[in-house]
Design an enzyme around this catalytic site. Structure first.
Site, PDB file in Angstrom:
ATOM      1  N   TRP A  82     -36.760  25.904 -37.765  1.00 48.12           N
ATOM      2  CA  TRP A  82     -38.061  26.084 -38.416  1.00 48.12           C
ATOM      3  C   TRP A  82     -38.435  27.559 -38.491  1.00 48.12           C
ATOM      4  O   TRP A  82     -39.353  27.937 -39.233  1.00 48.12           O
ATOM      5  CB  TRP A  82     -39.134  25.286 -37.673  1.00 48.12           C
ATOM      6  CG  TRP A  82     -39.464  25.781 -36.280  1.00 48.12           C
ATOM      7  CD1 TRP A  82     -38.560  26.174 -35.325  1.00 48.12           C
ATOM      8  CD2 TRP A  82     -40.752  25.944 -35.697  1.00 48.12           C
ATOM      9  NE1 TRP A  82     -39.221  26.556 -34.187  1.00 48.12           N
ATOM     10  CE2 TRP A  82     -40.568  26.420 -34.373  1.00 48.12           C
ATOM     11  CE3 TRP A  82     -42.044  25.721 -36.143  1.00 48.12           C
ATOM     12  CZ2 TRP A  82     -41.636  26.687 -33.511  1.00 48.12           C
ATOM     13  CZ3 TRP A  82     -43.101  25.974 -35.272  1.00 48.12           C
ATOM     14  CH2 TRP A  82     -42.895  26.456 -33.975  1.00 48.12           C
ATOM     15  N   ASP A  83     -37.736  28.375 -37.724  1.00 45.97           N
ATOM     16  CA  ASP A  83     -37.969  29.818 -37.738  1.00 45.97           C
ATOM     17  C   ASP A  83     -38.091  30.369 -39.157  1.00 45.97           C
ATOM     18  O   ASP A  83     -38.921  31.228 -39.438  1.00 45.97           O
ATOM     19  CB  ASP A  83     -36.798  30.542 -37.054  1.00 45.97           C
ATOM     20  CG  ASP A  83     -36.533  30.069 -35.635  1.00 45.97           C
ATOM     21  OD1 ASP A  83     -36.709  28.862 -35.374  1.00 45.97           O
ATOM     22  OD2 ASP A  83     -36.110  30.888 -34.806  1.00 45.97           O
ATOM     23  N   GLU A 128     -41.855  23.308 -26.286  1.00 52.16           N
ATOM     24  CA  GLU A 128     -40.758  22.378 -25.962  1.00 52.16           C
ATOM     25  C   GLU A 128     -40.718  21.963 -24.491  1.00 52.16           C
ATOM     26  O   GLU A 128     -39.908  21.131 -24.113  1.00 52.16           O
ATOM     27  CB  GLU A 128     -39.421  23.015 -26.362  1.00 52.16           C
ATOM     28  CG  GLU A 128     -39.280  23.163 -27.867  1.00 52.16           C
ATOM     29  CD  GLU A 128     -38.098  24.019 -28.279  1.00 52.16           C
ATOM     30  OE1 GLU A 128     -37.776  24.971 -27.542  1.00 52.16           O
ATOM     31  OE2 GLU A 128     -37.508  23.747 -29.341  1.00 52.16           O
ATOM     32  N   LYS A 172     -44.473  26.608 -23.196  1.00 49.56           N
ATOM     33  CA  LYS A 172     -43.404  27.548 -23.475  1.00 49.56           C
ATOM     34  C   LYS A 172     -43.843  28.593 -24.492  1.00 49.56           C
ATOM     35  O   LYS A 172     -43.502  29.755 -24.383  1.00 49.56           O
ATOM     36  CB  LYS A 172     -42.193  26.776 -24.007  1.00 49.56           C
ATOM     37  CG  LYS A 172     -40.976  27.650 -24.271  1.00 49.56           C
ATOM     38  CD  LYS A 172     -39.799  26.824 -24.775  1.00 49.56           C
ATOM     39  CE  LYS A 172     -38.619  27.704 -25.137  1.00 49.56           C
ATOM     40  NZ  LYS A 172     -37.594  26.974 -25.911  1.00 49.56           N
ATOM     41  N   GLN A 173     -44.573  28.166 -25.491  1.00 58.63           N
ATOM     42  CA  GLN A 173     -44.880  29.066 -26.597  1.00 58.63           C
ATOM     43  C   GLN A 173     -46.099  28.576 -27.349  1.00 58.63           C
ATOM     44  O   GLN A 173     -46.528  27.446 -27.184  1.00 58.63           O
ATOM     45  CB  GLN A 173     -43.690  29.140 -27.538  1.00 58.63           C
ATOM     46  CG  GLN A 173     -43.379  27.839 -28.268  1.00 58.63           C
ATOM     47  CD  GLN A 173     -41.984  27.842 -28.868  1.00 58.63           C
ATOM     48  OE1 GLN A 173     -41.034  27.405 -28.259  1.00 58.63           O
ATOM     49  NE2 GLN A 173     -41.887  28.351 -30.081  1.00 58.63           N
TER      50      GLN A 173
END
Lengths: 757, 757
Positions: free
Chosen positions: B324-325, B466, B580-581
């Site tokens: 998806w980056d 994630e 995580k993000q």
């Protein structure tokens, strides 16, 4: 015939196992099979049914009462105890016919003499607060004996202490120990009196011990008795201590032999309603009888606010909590032999409905989500981190509490089984119907509608196979949910027809819905996994068939630490088709008439090699379905494994330093189910009685009493003929159908003999 | 101004990092920043875009071509190499203005003399199959030099070998290496010619090396050139080898300087469309420019069948897969600077639609479930066991592949961004609409309807964070799914109105449904988590707020093994609120106009201390939203962390013995987004252009070119004034709104100056 469990010689390593194996109890309390001189290190426990306490931040668990049977001996100044002394012989035995525990120890003395010490005890089945024991001592040489006996209030706890404000008192030679539990401030009282026919005793209130020193004459047998009563604030008595003292005094007045006689008659009654006689297999006979014994000593005959914990009354393991074990594995035995106790078990769920409603609300659902581990209030005692990861020492997130939603369906199944089996619909008006509807409501709120497949599904659950958490459409769970919806509608139909006013009153709070129309709608579009058209196997849950196929032995070879948990996030079994315990096969047993023999056989054969039997609840189900599909000899080893679990003590006793052993009532009930519902093939759903025998090759016959719709019958299931004897006191007749043959009505007082092949 | 990355001295430990830092490439191939004498041990790689191979049971990964730039030197019989020889000086530098790599090494000789060796190279931006290098040698004393140069076909692979039937040939002094990939049998050919102005070379076909031995005279600079061409069977050429030879010959005819000139002019064009000039912050200026460079060398300008892998063309890490980056972190840069390449990136998703449909079908869903790790076919390269458990060494089941369903919404988001931004609706008729509708169909089949709450929900997903797998109603995912449904309907509306015939044809296969009516119905009853009424925080997913609250530093102190994975079944973060993000905050950035500043601020402040930034995709989002909420200085450290990730090389390089390093195109794109869309505050949705500057305190201005709806503009964003220069070639005007002020139309050729405060 053999009614005795016994073990000779003393082995320190067997103390824990024997504590379970030689248990006595009466449903009010359990007393582990320890010896008189034992203390907390040997896991002595007087576990009280239904009384729980939480100490600090530790988990809640049952309360153990002080031990009024505590007794030590000194001979010429040296302690007589199996732990420290050399014995010439030692024997521990349990008469399961009357729940009488006996020990006989012959100690060797330094002077070459011997001391023979015996003690027998029972927890009265007549007065549930009473324990009595008779002790004797005989020496071959004259010596000085000191008997110290009284109450040991230094109790064994896993997560204690639970007894605060421990008080030591005495009154008129009666020792009295009192305490108050920490959390709910429930008082506990134990009273004890010892009666000696010799010597002079002195009381030491500060230790709760009485001491008697005497010169024992060689060859003379000295006998004494102990009378112990136990009460708690849950008993509803005004003055606990008075009641305890009164009970002891009354017991002393009657004396040991009278008390024993009354106790034994109560046990005779119990066996007359429950003993199963297997001809041709002494080993199976004993194991089954022993299994029944284990159920009888923990049955809550006295209270509908208590159910049976997963480890019975054998201590505090598993928090003394009640699991689905009761409904799914124990209830059938009580339905067939003791419907009153069966009703108590179901009423326990009625009384804990509010806890189940709180749990559902906690998770944002409607209705009642019963506790996975239920105690007195019905709130869930199960923690979110239930297992430690052996590799990191960290607590591991498991989903027993949040995802085993089938528990609510199991409760409904139990209630409906009771109602149908006994015909006692009063359970519905006494709260059973609310339980059913609240559970159905819970499932309606838990379910999701799949718009593409146009069906309701049950997502994100853990089924009986706990190695596979958070799965979708578990066949077992969905089948039970469907049954819950059906029962909710049927119960409403019954009440509307038969008790219209009560129905109106009871359903007042349900009317906002979701209620019957929604249940009906869900039922009509509800998905239950069906047999695969190719091989007839029912997929345990969505995508189970995509998991890794690995032989059980191969999976075992991957084990790095023998204590590692096979389930959970990273468990060895989690990503494979290996299951912990019967799951689809259990469902097939519950709904045996909804599936063909071919389907049952295909699934038994598919799942059997994939089942680890990591739970003691598993093997009996494979025995049951093996019998059902005409392969009783496949099932026989599973039956024996189940029936001997508490005799061999081969189950896991410790995880790390945590004791997790105890008795296995679900397996005990499972053994009964396998023998009676499996091999003898008895099936009764409230209408006709079916008998489809499917016995292991060495079994000549199975004979047992059953209570069916209030009528007493004695069944004798031979290999070619079945005899049915109806009690003359029966109020009505019942139809019997043997091996699918013709219907035969059995009138009161009549004996039917039916040949079959 | 500084356009050069350089490093002096040689440090073996920096070889891997520098391989990324000094990369060159042209979108067709990447060439790691290694030295001429390096081989596979130093991770030399000529990574080909879009060509994948699977060797044995290992995972598929990109193919590295043989290295035609391989060159070694001997001086008086001794090898000259930085690895073995003492150097007086060594410098490696990269001119990012024209993607020109240069090394200069001065070797010390035993006789006290020195040898100065330089090599420069580029991967031509004019002819993407071509690499060229120029090498020089100059000694201070006479000596004998042996130059060995040719093609090194012993390539570095993580999971190779991929090149089978390796053939070594030569023709007319051209060395030719050919091979065929194992899985798809795609041929690969590399041709090389070295041109020396001195000495006599001899060819050794068996080693693919040419050797030239000569007496070097002190003080004379010897110069030679290498011309290398690379082709694969994906290029659509008839005869690979002929093409390779022809390309080399044509290059030789033009000569190094002409080729370099053409290459540099192409790069000038690129920078003229993309360079961002920051005044007042040289460090940020360089880091941002370097980030843009990294995107330019991997941009697939030549093909709509290739997208940008998560590690660019820096090797085979992450399987060379597209995540998806691309849509979420790189697309905005290309939309603003190179819409043609942006279109290629989106067409890649059109071409991989069938793989996405296969994946959806595999899981029992309708429509298109895009690969989490996408390669050439769109089938998912992601494995179910993606991480090894460091405590047991066992592969760990993770849910990247099955549960990150937001990927399909990300693809739709990207396509719609492209269409709206550029106004190029032809993407819809070229397959984009089918992608959108198949993705919407996928979500319709993935969604469930909650009958009690009367809403559709998205269950059992993994969001951007994630560490929390298999959650329900992830706010990010649900917001994106909602957008997918809206886009599906809008795309249909557009096509029905503007291309009715095409619409009819395209929707033929969709008509059985679920299609627009179902999407509309779902949209009307779709649940997207909203800000909490008390503190305005949006719960990341259902029951996130019930997780353990623990400070990030405290969680770090629980780490037992520095390589342990924080997510998965038993991960440290799994049962806590640590993420995580960026997840909710990323959603707030995507839909920045749907939420108040107060909501964005509350969520930034809530989630920021809970974010580990375990992904290089995370910090830039916190920078963007910090700018948005008027706190650019909070965001600045996050911007710098993002913009320097490939300069410092401080990201993780190895897990165990597995190399996972490489470049970080998503962070590169994120740095651009933070600077331009964040600090400069540019926002264009296809209608009006908004500029809401929110610059870090030391920034004086940001200046950049942008392509908006086909028109070229140059923006200069100062602290008090914004200048907008529209190209005279623009076909139409656009409205600009600065800091929410009045609308100002900018006609072709006009310069607007707008003051703001």
């Amino acid at each position: 015939m053999n009614w005795t469990v016994e073990e000779s010689g003393f082995d320190l390593a067997r103390v824990t196992t024997n504590g379970n194996k030689f248990m006595i109890g009466n449903g009010y309390m359990g007393y582990r099979g320890t010896l008189e001189e034992f203390g907390k290190e040997q896991l002595v426990a007087v576990t009280l049914a239904g009384l729980y306490d939480k100490s600090g931040q530790q988990w809640r668990e049952p309360v153990n009462a002080p031990n009024g049977l505590f007794t030590t001996l000194l001979c010429d100044g040296e302690p007589l105890t199996v732990i420290e002394q050399e014995v010439i012989s030692h024997r521990q035995e349990l008469d399961i016919r009357s729940a009488l525990h006996r020990r006989e120890t012959v100690y060797k003395r330094p002077d070459g003499g011997t001391v023979t010490y015996t003690a027998e005890r029972f927890a009265s089945m007549d007065n549930l607060h009473l324990m009595v024991s008779k002790l004797t001592l005989c020496t071959t040489r004259d010596c000085t004996i000191v008997i110290q006996t009284g109450i040991d209030d230094d109790v064994w706890d896993i997560n204690g202490p639970h007894l605060n404000d421990l008080q030591k008192n005495s009154m008129d030679h009666i020792m009295i120990s009192t305490a108050i539990t920490g959390e709910l401030k429930v008082p506990v009282a134990v009273a004890e009196l010892a009666v000696f026919g010799f010597g002079e005793q002195s009381l030491d209130e500060s230790s709760l011990l009485r001491q008697l020193t005497f010169k024992a004459q060689a060859g003379v047998t000295y006998t004494w008795y102990k009378y112990v009563s136990v009460f708690s604030g849950l008993d509803g008595t005004e003055s606990l201590v008075n009641e305890a003292i009164t009970t002891v005094n009354a017991a002393v007045n009657l004396g040991y032999e009278v008390l024993l006689g009354t106790h034994q008659r109560k046990w005779e009654d119990k066996w007359s309603l429950s003993d199963v006689i297997i001809k041709g297999d002494q080993e199976a006979q004993f194991a089954l009888r022993y299994s029944i014994y284990q159920l009888l000593i923990i049955a809550p005959t006295h209270s509908e606010r208590v159910s049976i914990p997963a480890r019975g009354l054998s201590g505090q393991v598993y928090k003394g909590a009640v699991f689905w074990d009761t409904e799914m594995f124990m209830l059938p035995f009580f339905l067939h032999s003791d419907p009153v106790t069966a009703r108590n078990l179901m009423m326990y769920r009625v009384h804990t409905l509010e806890g189940a409603k709180r749990k559902a609300a906690e998770y944002g659902f409607l209705g009642a989500f019963y506790a996975w581990e239920s105690q007195d209030t019905g709130d869930d005692a199960c923690t979110l981190f239930n297992v430690n990861d052996v590799f990191t020492g960290r607590p591991m997130r498991t989903y027993f509490r949040d995802k085993q939603v089938h528990i609510s369906a199991d409760v409904v199944h139990g209630i409906w089984q009771y109602v149908q089996f006994t015909g006692d619909y009063s359970l519905l008006t006494d709260g059973g119907a609310e339980v059913i509807w609240e559970c159905a409501k819970f499932f309606y709120s838990y379910a999701y509608y799949n718009p593409v497949k146009a069906r309701y599904e049950i997502l994100d659950v853990t089924g009986p196979d706990e190695y596979h958490e958070r799965v979708n459409n578990n066949a077992f769970t969905n089948a039970l949910v469907k049954e819950t919806l059906e029962i909710a509608i049927q119960a409403a139909d019954y009440l509307r027809t038969n008790h219209p006013a009560a129905f109106e009153a009871m359903t007042d709070t349900f009317k906002e819905g979701p209620f019957l129309p929604e249940f009906q709608e869900m039922l009509e579009h509800f998905y239950v996994p069906q047999p695969n058209t190719e091989n007839l196997v029912i997929e345990q849950f969505d995508r189970y068939f995509t998991l890794e196929e690995v032989a059980l032995t191969d999976l075992k070879s991957r084990v790095l630490n023998k204590h590692e948990y096979w389930g959970g996030g990273n468990g060895l079994a989690t990503t494979t088709t290996i299951l912990k315990q019967a799951d689809v096969v259990l469902m097939l047993n519950l709904f045996k008439h909804s599936f063909s023999q071919e389907v049952k056989k295909a699934n038994w054969e598919f799942y059997e090699p994939r089942t680890e039997h990591g739970s003691s609840l598993s093997p009996c189900i494979y025995a049951l379905v093996a019998a059902d599909i005409g392969a009783p000899d496949w099932g026989y080893p599973y039956f024996m494994r189940t029936a001997t679990v508490d005799l061999t003590g081969e189950s896991k006793q410790y995880v790390g330093d945590l004791y997790i052993g105890g008795t296995h009532p679900a397996a005990n009930g499972g053994a009964w189910m396998a023998a009676v519902l499996g091999f003898a093939g008895l099936y009764f759903n409230g209408e006709d009685v079916h008998l489809n025998p499917s016995m292991p090759k060495q079994w000549e016959s199975v004979e047992l009493p059953v209570v069916l719709r209030g009528g007493n019958y004695r069944l004798h299931v031979g290999r070619e003929e079945i005899t049915i004897q109806a009690s003359a006191d029966n109020k009505s007749a019942l139809n019997f159908i043997v091996s699918g043959g013709q219907v035969e009505m059995c009138q009161p007082g009549v004996q039917l003999q039916i040949r079959y092949s």
